[in-house]
Scaffold this active site. Structure first.
Site, PDB file in Angstrom:
ATOM      1  N   ASP A 120      35.944  40.430  40.394  1.00 36.10           N
ATOM      2  CA  ASP A 120      36.306  39.873  41.477  1.00 36.10           C
ATOM      3  C   ASP A 120      37.346  40.695  42.421  1.00 36.10           C
ATOM      4  O   ASP A 120      38.027  41.360  41.673  1.00 36.10           O
ATOM      5  CB  ASP A 120      36.505  38.211  41.403  1.00 36.10           C
TER       6      ASP A 120
HETATM    7  C1  NOJ Z   1      36.140  36.991  46.571  1.00 37.05           C
HETATM    8  C2  NOJ Z   1      35.462  36.036  46.275  1.00 37.05           C
HETATM    9  O1  NOJ Z   1      35.868  35.137  44.959  1.00 37.05           O
HETATM   10  C3  NOJ Z   1      34.153  36.377  45.742  1.00 37.05           C
HETATM   11  O2  NOJ Z   1      33.300  35.455  45.758  1.00 37.05           O
HETATM   12  C4  NOJ Z   1      33.424  37.416  46.950  1.00 37.05           C
HETATM   13  O3  NOJ Z   1      32.220  37.823  46.533  1.00 37.05           O
HETATM   14  C5  NOJ Z   1      34.545  38.690  46.931  1.00 37.05           C
HETATM   15  N1  NOJ Z   1      35.788  38.445  47.281  1.00 37.05           N
HETATM   16  C6  NOJ Z   1      33.930  39.774  47.860  1.00 37.05           C
HETATM   17  O4  NOJ Z   1      34.068  39.505  48.954  1.00 37.05           O
END
Ligand code: NOJ
Length: 752
Positions: free
Chosen positions: A284
């Site tokens: 993430d």
């Molecule tokens: C953080 C988020 O937790 C995740 O769900 C998301 O896809 C990513 N950022 C990318 O934006």
């Protein structure tokens, strides 16, 4: 000679069997050969570059980024959605980098791209996987027209805590429902062939347990024992991977002290070795780096090492891989074998998406597909099926021919941005149909529509507008008050401790009720809210989640009965936040709630020490939620009769056949979501009081009875038991077929 022939035959058969098995597991021999050839040509730096994912929001070409792509230091991009820019970056990758490896372009396309669908929690309320699949297809068609070929969806985090803002992004509290919906989304995004230019790779997230954040506070620790992980949190992921999901994202949380991004047990032992996952794992956003503040890694180099060893193939925005993997390899601290594996996983997805053959996007295509009429119609239908009617004293549906004057009020009645919900990078408020617009356009000829917002926005505490709204209510035959949460109050990092309506919205509803006019409350929100007072003050209560672009049209048609509500709750609605966690499929306790407990006001003064009530419940609020999982009313009613199982005793390999009669006992045609629940009465470990195992939407005309036939393989009763094996344990089971998780009488059967 004969012997030789035999050996040759055995070799051929084995290789055919091997290649079939490999292809079934996501390996394609031709693609593997191409990967072999490419990896052989790659320098260590180029390999590490493939593992580097960069986000870029600018609308102009960035020279530094272009150089990075040219030099093989950037393998994929997210958040570039201008097709001309996508093509230019892609051209640099293809024509100007040494090996011409295409980029993958990713984006958070969570519930639609331009045409915004209800938030995923709302989509789950449709209990209609076919519709969800079509919606995901629409999202893919719109997003890929800009060059996006990878979405960070579906989010498969089970959540039993509505305080957690991200509950909006998932499918609720149930493992089975989440699995079915997740599979549908994967099918919709990836289509029949991921190489189709309208297909985008799904990314199942967040792996794993993220929805169990302690206290419902985002990014917080989780403490999920392995058995619960396997029984509750992991099944949606394996289902989606078996459905072909090409990528997986790690989660921010640590579970029992191990951040997911550094969790080898999850990412290698389970995902790769047990599930044969062949796509790639992306961290993430900065979650590799975040292992430092977690206190799990001492510095960025250590974090890179831990993530790589654990099985993270691609680094999203930490820049740790590109900064440290080279030196770690040179120092012999990591094996290049891990890097090769990661690169192979990434290249495999790039080949499967057909990016090597077809890297560019038709720059004019988006003009034809954004907001296509059929997309808008599907979005409207999704709102119709997702809205849940929580209470109704017969006021709904309104009769347009008898309603002379209607007051539309509330801060969400005409809030085009707010009704779109969380994660709508690409949605446009100018295209949103608000309830006010829809009531005026669709019913304005037949009914005089008054509008008085009452409050300016959901958190507004200024009571001045309330008086005006009440004065307007006195002139109307009925009042529609549309309340809820602004878009930003749910979603990532937007958790709440108090789930009452924000601002003075509750006062607005209570004041409108004092006008004596029928009050219909519509809630647009990203999570379950505590709505006892609102229920008391309203003649009808409709929960529409954040409904997206077409919310207004669907809501107006539901209110006037052109459409009939059929949504069911995918998550329990608590009486108060103090009841949380409250979810329907909790384990059996030694002293279950009986319903005749002593509540706080019945306790005599100076009562002696006693295990009052002797059950698991709260003295002040009991344990019954405000609205249970699976609940939702219609404008008609349904009766379940003659539930019949073909046998009373089943073997583990048998399939249960059951029939029941479902009758529409009301005066309107309507759709019921029939639900099948099971309770495993005794196990080697304690089992949930009920678990959803099947459901079906069934439409019936007034008075019509349908005999429904369902099958349930006994194997679907398997769970991870005391020995941590997934088995069906013999014994007695209760089975219910009902319209929600609390109704119906159990039917007993046994497995030997
Ligand atoms: C953080 C988020 O937790 C995740 O769900 C998301 O896809 C990513 N950022 C990318 O934006």
């Amino acid at each position: 000679m004969i012997q030789l022939k035999k050996i040759f035959l055995i070799l051929v058969c084995t290789s055919v069997m091997w290649s079939c098995a490999q292809e079934k597991n996501g390996f394609d021999r031709e693609i593997e050969r191409k990967i072999d050839r490419l990896v052989k040509k790659m320098t260590l730096e180029e390999k590490i570059g493939q593992m580097n994912l960069i986000s870029f929001f600018n609308s102009n070409i960035d020279q530094q980024l272009a150089d990075g792509i040219r030099n093989g230091q950037v393998g994929s991009l997210i958040n570039v959605v201008d097709p001309a820019l996508v093509n230019e970056y892609q051209r640099i990758a293809i024509e100007e980098s040494r090996l011409g490896i295409p980029l993958i372009i990713g984006r958070d396309v969570i519930h639609g791209f331009k045409t915004v669908f209800p938030i995923p929690l709302g989509l789950a309320a449709t209990f209609n996987p076919g519709l969800i699949e079509q919606g995901a297809r629409v999202a893919a068609i719109e997003a890929t027209s800009t060059g996006v070929r990878w979405t960070f969806s579906p989010m498969l985090d089970i959540s039993r805590d509505p305080r957690w803002g991200r509950i909006a992004e998932g499918f609720g509290e149930d493992t089975y429902l989440t699995s079915v919906m997740g599979m549908a989304m994967v099918r919709g995004y990836q289509g029949d062939d991921p190489a189709d230019p309208t297909a985008m790779a799904a990314c199942v997230k967040h792996f794993a347990g993220y929805g169990a954040a302690e206290g419902g506070r985002d990014y917080n620790s989780t403490f999920i024992p392995e058995r619960v992980l396997r029984n509750v949190y992991l099944p949606p992921f394996i289902a989606a991977i078996q459905e072909g999901a090409l990528t997986v994202m790690t989660s921010f949380n640590d579970n029992d002290g191990i951040p997911s991004t550094g969790n080898r047990f999850l990412l290698r032992d389970i995902l790769r070795d047990e599930w044969d996952f062949t796509g790639f794992v992306v961290s993430d956003w900065t979650s590799i780096y975040e292992m430092i503040p977690h206190g799990f890694a001492s510095d960025a180099s250590h974090a890179s090492q831990l993530a790589l060893e654990a099985g993270v193939d691609m680094d999203m925005m930490s820049f740790t891989y590109v900064s440290h993997l080279g030196e770690l390899a040179a120092e012999g601290k990591i094996s290049e074998k891990w890097i090769d594996q990661a690169v192979r996983n990434i290249l495999r997805v790039k080949f499967k998406l057909g990016l090597f053959d077809n890297p560019y996007v038709d720059e004019q295509m988006h003009k034809q597909v954004f907001y296509a009429p059929e997309h808008l119609e599907l979005a409207r239908k999704s709102v119709v099926e997702s809205a849940v009617l929580l209470s109704n004293d017969g006021t709904l549906p309104l009769d347009a021919s008898k309603t002379k004057t209607l007051l539309i009020t509330g801060p969400m009645a005409d809030a085009p941005y707010e009704q779109l919900g969380t994660w709508i990078f690409d949605g446009e408020e100018q295209r949103t149909v608000t309830p006010l617009t829809a009531f005026r356009q669709l019913y304005g000829n037949a009914v005089r529509i008054l509008y008085e917002p009452g409050l300016a926005f959901s958190r507004d505490k200024n009571p001045a507008g309330i008086r005006k709204a009440v004065a307007a209510a006195r002139k109307a035959d009925a009042v529609i008050v549309i309340v809820g949460e602004e878009s930003i109050l749910s979603g990532e990092a937007h958790c709440l401790a108090d789930l009452n309506l924000q601002g003075a919205q509750s006062e607005l509803i209570a004041s409108l009720a004092s006008s004596g006019k029928p009050v219909i409350t519509v809630v647009m929100a990203g999570r379950p809210l505590t709505l006892s007072r609102e229920k008391e003050c309203s003649n009808a209560l409709l929960f529409a989640f954040h409904p997206g672009t077409m919310g207004g049209t669907a809501i107006a048609d539901l209110i006037f009965g052109k459409e009939v509500p059929s949504g069911k709750l995918p998550v329990t609605f608590p009486v108060s936040s103090g009841q949380i966690p409250v979810y329907y499929n909790h384990n059996r306790t030694g002293r279950p709630f009986l319903g005749n407990e002593t509540f706080i006001d019945d306790i005599p003064l100076k009562a002696g020490q006693t295990s009052l009530g002797n059950t698991s419940f709260y003295l002040d609020q009991g344990i019954a939620p405000q609205f249970p999982f699976g609940f939702g009313l219609s404008y008609t009613s349904f009766a379940y009769t003659n539930i019949h199982l073909d046998k009373v005793l089943y073997g583990k390999k048998d399939t249960i056949s059951l029939t029941f009669d479902l009758t529409n006992t009301g005066k309107r045609s309507g759709t019921e979501v029939a639900q099948l629940y099971v309770c495993d009465k005794t196990g080697s470990v304690t089992r949930p009081v009920k678990e959803l195992k099947k459901f079906e939407r069934i439409t019936l005309e007034p008075g019509e009875t349908r005999t429904v036939m369902w099958t349930l393989p006994v194997n679907d009763l398997a769970f991870w038991n005391l020995q941590m094996e997934k088995v069906v344990e013999p014994g007695q089971f209760d089975l219910w077929v009902a319209g929600d998780s609390v109704s119906g009488d159990p039917v007993l059967f046994e497995v030997y």
